[in-house]
Design an enzyme around this catalytic site. Structure first.
Site, mmCIF file in Angstrom:
data_model
loop_
_atom_site.group_PDB
_atom_site.id
_atom_site.type_symbol
_atom_site.label_atom_id
_atom_site.label_comp_id
_atom_site.label_asym_id
_atom_site.label_seq_id
_atom_site.Cartn_x
_atom_site.Cartn_y
_atom_site.Cartn_z
ATOM 1 C CG HIS A 72 -2.047 -0.931 1.152
ATOM 2 N ND1 HIS A 72 -3.125 -0.874 2.008
ATOM 3 C CD2 HIS A 72 -2.283 -1.979 0.329
ATOM 4 C CE1 HIS A 72 -3.979 -1.844 1.708
ATOM 5 N NE2 HIS A 72 -3.487 -2.522 0.693
ATOM 6 C CE1 TYR A 196 -5.734 3.654 11.342
ATOM 7 C CE2 TYR A 196 -5.206 3.634 8.996
ATOM 8 C CZ TYR A 196 -4.973 3.187 10.279
ATOM 9 O OH TYR A 196 -3.975 2.263 10.516
ATOM 10 N N PRO A 288 -3.590 -0.199 18.973
ATOM 11 C CG PRO A 288 -5.456 -1.475 18.425
ATOM 12 C CD PRO A 288 -4.771 -0.823 19.577
ATOM 13 C CE LYS A 292 4.141 3.142 13.486
ATOM 14 N NZ LYS A 292 4.714 2.917 12.162
ATOM 15 C CE1 TYR A 380 -1.120 3.837 9.682
ATOM 16 C CE2 TYR A 380 -0.082 2.705 7.835
ATOM 17 C CZ TYR A 380 -1.114 2.812 8.752
ATOM 18 O OH TYR A 380 -2.115 1.876 8.738
#
Length: 385
Positions: A72, A196, A288, A292, A380
């Site tokens: 991604h 998200y 979560p 990580k 990220y």
């Protein structure tokens, strides 16, 4: 029995450590209280940072990940009736994430270790750690394993961290006032990238595991129970939170697994005592939201492998002495990022209108400022080692 490194726990941290040590000519025995079937089926995280992907490839255990994983190059932040893409390929060129289930990483590592003659003991009972300051050894099921070093990779509820004498560790922890309801469903993803979503109803996440299997999460009360969330209610709430932009329809399907995850953070310092070294969830956990947990375990193991190699190859103790300090720098960066992502996207006190406006203001900033979006993107995909 004797080995150089006794590893407690056959999760990603313990298995990867055993494999990396093998590649450096260092012997180990892995002890796991669960069965192999349980360990390989345990569904956990599925977002691999660039550094984690590179580590698995370098260790020759990334072939199936490269074949079946889903690279991604961005994520979507959805709020206020609109979606906003954070383009990793533009903001942090050459770095991305790969969606590949943690249980698949575990399967690959177990297969690699067994193919190389690795010693993994499943379903061991009564594991206990002894003599951590001088000549460490581990007992289990009536047997004794002598070693030079013990690696505690057995998670938050394992026996390794409690083996450290009281008063040695400083513990930092935070509990969030909500949990995540997670489901795995036999349905093709409705989006090519993770979504998200922040809504007044609460947070939702659209993720995936393969072209035919999707993973979803819902913010729910901290005391929520699975029986309160039958399929109809779960899909209804996911639709209400995710179908918040024009033209998007959430595909539904058979739910094959569900669970509720408490949202909390935890760090134990230092990550070592005597000849015991903690790695992964045995030393730290993160909510979560930032994806990580698994990636921090891999980072710990990389540092520990190099330190152990220096110790066994030329007797150098300096890298081992600095293990905790080296790991905690990255751990706290990930703790902050996970906290930041969590507070940015979840609904907290319904009566705190001021906090909600601050939250929306920062979302506007992240989605309109390249500098702010770059901060999100580089954290990220994972900071370089």
């Amino acid at each position: 029995m004797r080995t150089q490194v006794a590893i407690v726990g056959a999760g990603p941290a313990g298995l990867l450590l055993s494999h990396l040590l093998h590649l450096r000519g260092i012997s180990s025995v892995v002890l796991e209280k669960r069965s192999r079937d349980y360990v390989e089926r345990r569904v956990r995280a599925g977002v691999l940072e660039q550094g984690t992907v590179d580590t698995l490839i370098e260790a020759d255990v990334g072939e199936r990940m490269l074949r079946e994983g889903l690279p991604h190059h961005g994520i979507e932040l959805r709020y206020g009736g609109a979606g906003h893409r954070i383009p990793f390929d533009k903001l942090v060129p050459g770095r991305s994430i790969t969606v590949y289930g943690q249980q698949e990483v575990v399967k690959d590592l177990i297969a690699a270790r067994l193919a190389a003659g690795g010693d993994i003991r499943f379903e061991v009972e009564d594991v206990a750690l002894h003599s951590l300051e001088s000549e460490p050894y581990v007992t289990f099921g009536g047997e004794r394993l002598d070693c030079d070093v013990i690696a505690g990779c057995d998670g938050f509820h394992g026996v390794s961290r409690p083996a450290i004498p009281e008063g040695v560790l400083t513990v930092f922890e935070k509990d969030y006032p909500f949990a995540w309801l997670g489901i795995l469903a036999k349905v093709a993803p409705s989006s090519e990238e993770l979504i998200y979503t922040r809504t007044e109803r609460g947070f939702a996440l659209h993720s995936m595991r393969s072209p035919t299997v999707s993973r979803f999460y819902l913010q729910v009360p901290a005391d929520a129970r699975l029986e309160e969330w039958p399929d109809e209610r779960t899909w209804g709430e996911l639709k209400a939170r995710l179908e918040s932009v024009p033209g998007f329809t959430l595909a539904t399907g058979e739910i094959v697994e569900r669970g509720i995850t408490p949202m909390r953070a935890f760090v134990a310092e230092p990550m070592q005592y005597g000849r015991l070294y903690l790695a992964g969830d045995a030393a730290h956990i993160v909510p979560p939201t930032g994806a990580k947990g698994l990636n921090l375990a891999v980072a710990d193991v990389r540092v520990l492998t190099d330190a152990l190699a220096a110790y066994f190859e030329d007797g150098s103790t300096e890298p081992l002495d600095g293990y905790s300090r080296a790991c905690l720098k990255r751990v706290w960066r990930a703790q902050h990022f996970s906290w930041w992502m969590t507070t940015l996207l979840h609904t907290f006190d319904e009566d705190d209108a001021y906090a909600r406006r601050l939250q929306l203001s920062y979302l506007d900033y992240v989605t309109s400022s390249e500098a702010a979006a770059t901060t999100l993107a580089e954290n990220y995909v994972g900071l370089p080692y």
